[in-house]
Design a protein around this motif. Structure first.
Motif, PDB file in Angstrom:
ATOM      1  N   THR A  24       0.873  -1.169   0.000  1.00  0.00           N
ATOM      2  CA  THR A  24       0.000   0.000   0.000  1.00  0.00           C
ATOM      3  C   THR A  24       0.910   1.218   0.000  1.00  0.00           C
ATOM      4  N   THR A  26       1.507   5.585  -1.385  1.00  0.00           N
ATOM      5  CA  THR A  26       0.914   6.837  -1.829  1.00  0.00           C
ATOM      6  C   THR A  26       1.085   6.927  -3.344  1.00  0.00           C
ATOM      7  N   LEU A  63     -10.641   0.186  -3.799  1.00  0.00           N
ATOM      8  CA  LEU A  63     -10.664   1.526  -4.381  1.00  0.00           C
ATOM      9  C   LEU A  63      -9.602   2.396  -3.721  1.00  0.00           C
ATOM     10  N   PRO A  64      -8.831   3.118  -4.522  1.00  0.00           N
ATOM     11  CA  PRO A  64      -7.815   4.009  -3.958  1.00  0.00           C
ATOM     12  C   PRO A  64      -8.446   5.129  -3.127  1.00  0.00           C
ATOM     13  N   THR A  65      -7.703   5.568  -2.132  1.00  0.00           N
ATOM     14  CA  THR A  65      -8.074   6.743  -1.341  1.00  0.00           C
ATOM     15  C   THR A  65      -6.859   7.670  -1.391  1.00  0.00           C
ATOM     16  N   ASP A  66      -6.298   8.004  -0.241  1.00  0.00           N
ATOM     17  CA  ASP A  66      -5.033   8.742  -0.226  1.00  0.00           C
ATOM     18  C   ASP A  66      -3.870   7.819  -0.575  1.00  0.00           C
ATOM     19  N   THR A  67      -4.116   6.525  -0.438  1.00  0.00           N
ATOM     20  CA  THR A  67      -3.130   5.504  -0.787  1.00  0.00           C
ATOM     21  C   THR A  67      -3.782   4.517  -1.745  1.00  0.00           C
ATOM     22  N   ILE A  68      -2.960   3.660  -2.292  1.00  0.00           N
ATOM     23  CA  ILE A  68      -3.449   2.648  -3.225  1.00  0.00           C
ATOM     24  C   ILE A  68      -2.807   1.308  -2.880  1.00  0.00           C
ATOM     25  N   SER A 109      -5.675   6.943 -15.159  1.00  0.00           N
ATOM     26  CA  SER A 109      -6.703   7.225 -14.149  1.00  0.00           C
ATOM     27  C   SER A 109      -7.974   7.749 -14.803  1.00  0.00           C
TER      28      SER A 109
END
Length: 159
Positions: A24, A26, A63-68, A109
């Motif tokens: 995980t 950024t 689903l990505p947030t601040d991290t992927i 993206s």
């Protein structure tokens, strides 16, 4: 201007056994993670006695947030043993939407946003893991617009 230049395809895909490095990260660390993982995997696979059976994969979990939550892997001809970095992973087989993106990775993206909208418009629900198959390999002298990335999105019918 839409980025989907051809119609996505609803198809069936086979499950594949991968040797995978997962983390995980950024978004600004994503390229470094890919470069590091792609540098480590071939030697780890060779030392395990397995063979690479196809082009590299990039996987996204959830689903990505601040991290992927991502993985980098190669399909292999067996189940790799777990090490500090590498683990086995089997992609799901079954119904999937595939799309061949031709062009720079920087647009992916936006391509995903359009592809996920297309999936929803067709009353489908995407699975928990999505992967890319890098059909062309980037090299220092390659034109990024010549890259071909197949996107695979497992799907099921909306309830």
């Amino acid at each position: 201007m839409p980025l989907l230049t051809q119609e996505p395809q609803i198809t069936s895909v086979d499950a594949e056994q991968l040797a995978l490095i997962r983390a995980t990260v950024t978004f600004d660390a994503l390229r470094s993670f890919y470069d590091d993982a792609f540098g480590k995997l071939p030697a780890a696979i060779a030392s395990s006695g397995l063979a690479i059976t196809g082009p590299p994969r990039g996987l996204t979990f959830g689903l990505p947030t601040d991290t992927i939550d991502v993985g980098v892997g190669f399909p292999v001809d067996g189940v790799i043993e777990v090490t500090d970095d590498v683990a086995p992973f089997q992609t799901p087989g079954g119904r999937a939407v595939t799309y061949d993106h031709r062009g720079n990775y920087d647009y992916l993206s936006d391509v995903y946003a359009e592809l996920f909208a297309w999936i929803a418009d067709h009353s489908l629900i995407r699975g928990d893991v999505v992967w890319e198959i890098y059909l062309t390999q980037p090299t220092p002298d390659a034109d990024p617009e010549d890259m071909i990335t197949q996107i695979v999105v497992p799907v099921s019918d909306a309830v």
